[in-house]
Design a protein around this motif. Structure first.
Motif, PDB file in Angstrom:
ATOM      1  N   GLU A  79       0.818  -1.210   0.000  1.00 34.45           N
ATOM      2  CA  GLU A  79       0.000   0.000   0.000  1.00 34.45           C
ATOM      3  C   GLU A  79       0.846   1.252   0.000  1.00 34.45           C
ATOM      4  O   GLU A  79       0.473   2.275  -0.574  1.00 34.45           O
ATOM      5  CB  GLU A  79      -0.924  -0.009   1.219  1.00 34.45           C
ATOM      6  N   ALA A 109     -10.418   6.622  -7.501  1.00 31.63           N
ATOM      7  CA  ALA A 109     -11.148   5.359  -7.295  1.00 31.63           C
ATOM      8  C   ALA A 109     -12.569   5.628  -6.824  1.00 31.63           C
ATOM      9  O   ALA A 109     -13.523   4.987  -7.268  1.00 31.63           O
ATOM     10  CB  ALA A 109     -10.410   4.486  -6.286  1.00 31.63           C
ATOM     11  N   ALA A 112     -14.799  -3.852  -7.662  1.00 32.15           N
ATOM     12  CA  ALA A 112     -13.345  -3.690  -7.687  1.00 32.15           C
ATOM     13  C   ALA A 112     -12.945  -2.285  -7.238  1.00 32.15           C
ATOM     14  O   ALA A 112     -11.997  -2.111  -6.460  1.00 32.15           O
ATOM     15  CB  ALA A 112     -12.817  -3.978  -9.093  1.00 32.15           C
ATOM     16  N   LYS A 113     -13.653  -1.266  -7.723  1.00 35.76           N
ATOM     17  CA  LYS A 113     -13.323   0.110  -7.345  1.00 35.76           C
ATOM     18  C   LYS A 113     -13.642   0.385  -5.879  1.00 35.76           C
ATOM     19  O   LYS A 113     -12.937   1.134  -5.206  1.00 35.76           O
ATOM     20  CB  LYS A 113     -14.080   1.088  -8.254  1.00 35.76           C
ATOM     21  N   GLU A 164     -10.825  -1.096  -4.005  1.00 38.79           N
ATOM     22  CA  GLU A 164      -9.629  -0.259  -4.154  1.00 38.79           C
ATOM     23  C   GLU A 164      -9.711   0.975  -3.262  1.00 38.79           C
ATOM     24  O   GLU A 164      -8.730   1.359  -2.607  1.00 38.79           O
ATOM     25  CB  GLU A 164      -9.479   0.156  -5.621  1.00 38.79           C
ATOM     26  N   ARG A 199      -9.001  -0.018   0.267  1.00 35.86           N
ATOM     27  CA  ARG A 199      -7.573  -0.288   0.480  1.00 35.86           C
ATOM     28  C   ARG A 199      -6.790   1.020   0.611  1.00 35.86           C
ATOM     29  O   ARG A 199      -5.911   1.166   1.482  1.00 35.86           O
ATOM     30  CB  ARG A 199      -7.042  -1.112  -0.694  1.00 35.86           C
ATOM     31  N   LEU A 200      -7.110   1.991  -0.248  1.00 37.10           N
ATOM     32  CA  LEU A 200      -6.392   3.270  -0.204  1.00 37.10           C
ATOM     33  C   LEU A 200      -6.729   4.046   1.069  1.00 37.10           C
ATOM     34  O   LEU A 200      -5.876   4.729   1.646  1.00 37.10           O
ATOM     35  CB  LEU A 200      -6.740   4.099  -1.442  1.00 37.10           C
TER      36      LEU A 200
END
Length: 941
Positions: free
Chosen positions: A810, A891, A925-926, A929, A932-933
């Motif tokens: 990350e 994202a 998926a986005k 993401e 995660r960010l």
């Protein structure tokens, strides 16, 4: 010899398929063990392996190999069905290519040609099943036309006839005018075709009028040609419009036939005019209405021959101009339908349809659900004819009781409702087919004897076209017997003549029609009739063989849900009737394999998948594992090349793990029990074996193929390959070698039912055990349980390393970057014991129990404890925060845009299903993401 560097499925599959079979390892050979028996749904002799076969047979093989490993005496019965219609069509097509046809031959000569075709070309599917790895007992391969099986079929027919459970009757059947035979519901496909809905006036007789003054009733039909055989008009008994004319007469305009207006709830007052023309000889609903109106089947009018050409009805009222016409337009010539409409129009009985623009047309355009024969490819005609029927209602009672009391366990349970719904409403089963290839019906006919002892003059057959004939039961005495000799003896006794006289009359075409004789029925039995005997006739019945006594009832039947009624239920009926026991204890019904977009596969759609092509591309093991892992009860399977590739990669990963073991002196275990272990990592992995074995056994007991497959996949890939081998790397002592070899052996045994080829190759390659192939090994039964302390330590280590690796990814740090970590003092004992693994896997150059310095850091929370990793001087904090912020914004923007599309009903309803599915996948998926960010930003503090 050292293992090959590269895993090559093709090289090992052919080798092991031949090795297993040539050594007889698929045969039951454990007389003292508990038997385990499966019979395969016999594929058609004309067939080739399709994706449904691949699923069905993979699941069966998984069960057979699993039970064999558990010490059972496993028998998997293999064989083929003679496929009456399909096989006869194949051979007839070959004759057509040679400008020849079946009717140029005697029945016996044509059947010889079919056997010749079978010897040369039939049964290619058995070789394809071998490629899939099916561990069937090929030495006992069955065929439904084999002499012993034919004997069983004949005996069943004769015995059922003696009990009154088989009889001859005149009823409607699905008639295929191209093949000139009755076919089952299973062989009927419904297609949508563009047709018409015609409205006609049917005049009332004798000056009768409706309450509104009309002297006619309006009827509507999609099949105007059938009015040539109309026998009534039905109205609902509560329909006030027609109550006054119930029982009055109609004069059919074309034939002049006079018939009644009858009350019947089949007529829907809300549909059309509420009045329905009734043609009981050519419509299944009308047949039932006709019976309720008092018509006997023998009195119902038939207006078509076996080719669907118009013939005269018994009342002689069809005008001559219709006789010989085909039912539909054909070869550019109008048929009976067109002529009927033309004449009704000319006489003023056609009510035209007015479209929205004011235009007039003979018929209202309609999309009509129309039955077609799946092989003949023409519209099926409901046809009134004499056929042989089984009293399915009586035979259905014991199987229903067996399901109720648990002697038959249907999995998934959701199918029980469907099973009972069909069985409780079951109709007589038509078992005769107008073919030459198949089990000829063991019935012989002679003229009926009159009261004075003489015989009727009419004899034998009503021609139906194509060289076949259908015997008229009303005019014939029936002799049902297991052999021709027995039938002749019955006839001789009945007519009080000698058997020789019967033979002479049979052979003499000039013998008087009244002469006593016994001529065998031309028809053959429905293929489903013979395959219904599969669970016991394949084991030697009607002989009381040792095989039959040991392996009946079977343990489980694996079947597609689509043949629940046509095969499964009929096996239950015949098994309980003739064996007085259920045919199998469990009926497992799986779903369909569908195209990637969820559509049903069909040749017309061009989305059929060739399993042999998939085996060539990915290997049989990968295809088998895909089928098993995706088989979730009650759900269909969508083909997915990415998953297939993933399971091929799984096989490759296992191969490489075995090569790593070989390179480090780890070989086959010499112990069935787990070797002694003191190191935490070894105690942990042994406990993980025990956990996986238990999970798989629980899954198999519930027929959860997906859960069993995923349990061994997760253990082999994640716990063993990814973590255990990494944890022991560089520290492989004798204890670890023994444990690693034992664990790899357990993996191969547990994985073997799903991936037999690679596991057998590795089992043999890692040790000298040519006389102890994996297929004959024992299922793991570790006496140790999970070691709580070792599991806690290793699980903690895995979570810590995973968290650290995630944080590095990350934050844009290379995996090999060495960092310092500050641990709570409470973890000192654990970190000391696992110091070597922390150094090698976590890449920690410093482990401190002092408070972390001020400044930016990554916070790793593992099992409630926080480990701090300082980041000052490791990365540019400001730049990294700016990068992550921008990436998060991008994202989130894409995520929200996709969410907007998915929340728009217009997009979801109008877009192609695959486009909607892709949008959902992209949104997920986005969203992941963005999460995660967000977590990465939080780590920066």
């Amino acid at each position: 010899m050292p293992m090959e560097k590269t895993f090559d499925p093709a090289a090992i599959e052919a080798k092991w398929a031949h090795e297993w079979e040539s050594r007889g390892l698929f045969r039951p050979a454990r007389p003292d063990a508990t038997p385990f028996t499966i019979v395969n749904p016999p594929p058609n002799v004309t067939g080739a392996l399709h994706i449904g076969h691949a699923l069905d047979n993979t699941l069966q093989d998984v069960l057979v190999r699993y039970e064999r490993l558990r010490g059972k005496d496993a028998l998997w019965v293999v064989g083929m069905d003679h496929a009456g219609i399909a096989t006869q069509m194949v051979v007839e097509r070959q004759l057509e290519q040679q400008q020849d046809k079946r009717t140029n031959y005697s029945r016996e000569d044509f059947i010889d040609k079919v056997w010749q075709w079978k010897a040369e070309s039939g049964g290619q599917i058995t070789g394809q099943l071998r490629r899939l790895g099916c561990s069937m007992d090929w030495s006992r391969e069955q065929f439904t036309m084999d002499p012993h099986f034919t004997r069983a079929v004949v005996k069943v027919f004769v015995d059922l006839h003696k009990k009154g459970l088989i009889y001859r009757d005149k009823r409607l059947v699905n008639w295929d005018p191209k093949l000139k035979t009755a076919i089952s519901d299973l062989e009927v496909e419904t297609h949508e075709i563009q047709g018409g809905f015609w409205h006609f006036k049917y005049p009332l007789a004798d000056g009768v009028t409706l309450d509104d003054g009309r002297d006619y009733i309006v009827v509507a039909t999609t099949r105007p040609e059938t009015m040539l055989a109309d026998m009534a008009v039905a109205v609902h008994p509560d329909d006030a419009r027609y109550r006054s004319v119930i029982g009055k007469d109609i004069l059919q305009p074309i034939t002049g036939r006079r018939f009644k207006i009858v009350p019947d709830e089949h007529a829907d007052p809300e549909l059309g005019s509420g009045a329905v023309k009734i043609t009981p000889g050519h419509d299944f609903n009308d047949f039932d209405v006709g019976k309720r109106a008092g018509f006997k089947p023998g009195e119902m009018l038939n207006m078509l021959d076996g080719d669907a050409n118009v013939i005269q009805t018994t009342d002689g009222l069809i005008p001559a101009e219709y006789l010989g016409l085909h039912r539909f337009k054909r070869d550019g010539k109008d048929g009976a339908r067109e002529l009927v409409v033309q004449r009704m129009k000319e006489q003023g009985f056609l009510i035209p349809h007015t479209d929205k623009d004011g235009g007039e047309h003979d018929a209202e355009p309609r999309t009509i659900q129309t039955p077609f024969g799946d092989r003949g490819g023409v519209v099926i005609e409901p046809w009134l004819t004499d056929q042989w029927y089984v009293d399915a209602e009586t035979l259905a009672q014991p199987p229903m009781q067996a399901v109720r009391d648990g002697r038959i366990n249907i999995v998934p349970k959701t199918w029980e409702k469907t099973f009972f719904n069909w069985m409780e409403n079951i109709q007589p089963w038509c078992v005769s087919r107008q073919l030459w290839w198949g089990h000829r019906i063991p019935a012989w006919y002679g003229p009926q004897k009159l009261a004075d002892g003489s015989t009727e003059a009419e004899i034998v057959a009503t021609p139906i076209g194509g060289g076949a004939s259908q015997l008229d039961a009303k005019l014939n005495q029936v002799f049902v017997a297991e052999s021709e000799e027995e039938a002749l003896q019955q006839a001789a006794a009945f007519y009080e003549v000698t058997v020789e006289e019967i033979r002479q009359n049979n052979a003499d075409p000039s013998a008087p029609a009244w002469a006593p004789r016994a001529i065998q029925d031309e028809d053959v039995l429905d293929t489903w009739f013979s395959s219904a005997l599969w669970p016991f006739a394949t084991l030697g019945w009607p002989e009381n063989t040792e095989l039959l006594k040991r392996h009946y009832p079977n343990d489980v039947l694996v079947s597609g849900f689509d043949i629940l009624f046509f095969w499964d239920a009929r096996m239950a009926m015949q098994g309980m009737e003739f064996m007085s026991d259920v045919p199998w204890k469990t009926l497992y019904l799986h779903g369909l394999v569908r195209a990637p977009d969820g559509a049903k596969m069909s040749k017309s759609k061009g989305n059929v998948v060739d399993p042999l092509g998939l085996i060539d591309q990915y290997g049989a093991d990968a295809l088998r594992f895909f089928m098993s892992a995706m088989e979730s009860q009650g759900r269909d399977i969508k083909m997915d090349d990415a998953r297939l590739a993933g399971y091929r990669n799984f096989a490759t990963k296992l191969w490489n793990a075995a090569r790593f073991c070989e390179a480090n002196g780890i070989s086959a275990s010499t112990s069935f029990e787990a070797p002694p272990a003191t190191l935490p990592v070894n105690r942990w992995i042994i406990g993980e074996v025990a956990v996986t074995v238990a999970a798989m056994e629980t899954a198999f007991a519930a027929y959860r193929f997906d859960e069993a497959a995923n349990a061994i996949y997760s253990f082999a890939w994640d716990r063993f390959c990814d973590w255990y081998l990494e944890l022991i790397k560089g520290a492989i002592d004798d204890e670890t070698k023994a444990v690693a070899g034992w664990v790899l052996d357990q993996i191969l045994v547990m994985l073997h039912p799903f991936m037999p080829f690679i596991t057998e190759e590795l089992w043999t390659g890692l040790g000298d055990r040519a006389d102890y192939p994996l297929i004959t090994a024992k299922w793991p039964a570790p006496t140790v349980s999970s070691d709580a302390d070792a599991s806690a330590d290793i699980d903690w280590l895995i979570k810590l390393v995973s968290e650290l690796r995630t944080a590095k990814a990350e934050l844009g740090l290379p995996p090999g970057a060495r960092l310092t970590a500050h641990f709570p003092a409470s973890l000192k004992g654990r970190t000391d014991e696992l110091a070597a693994q922390l150094d090698r896997l976590a890449r920690l150059e410093g482990v401190s129990f002092d408070p972390a310095p001020a400044g930016a850091s990554a916070q790793l929370v593992v099992e409630g404890e926080t480990i701090t990793v300082p980041l000052e001087g490791v990365i540019d904090i400001a730049a990294e925060r700016d990068r992550l912020t921008k990436a998060l914004a991008a994202a989130a923007k894409e995520r929200d845009g996709l969410a907007g599309r998915l929340n728009n009903p217009s997009f979801v309803e109008r877009a192609k299903p695959e486009a909607v599915e892709k949008a959902r996948a992209d949104h997920a998926a986005k969203e992941a993401e963005a999460e995660r960010l967000t977590a990465a930003l939080a780590r920066l503090g």
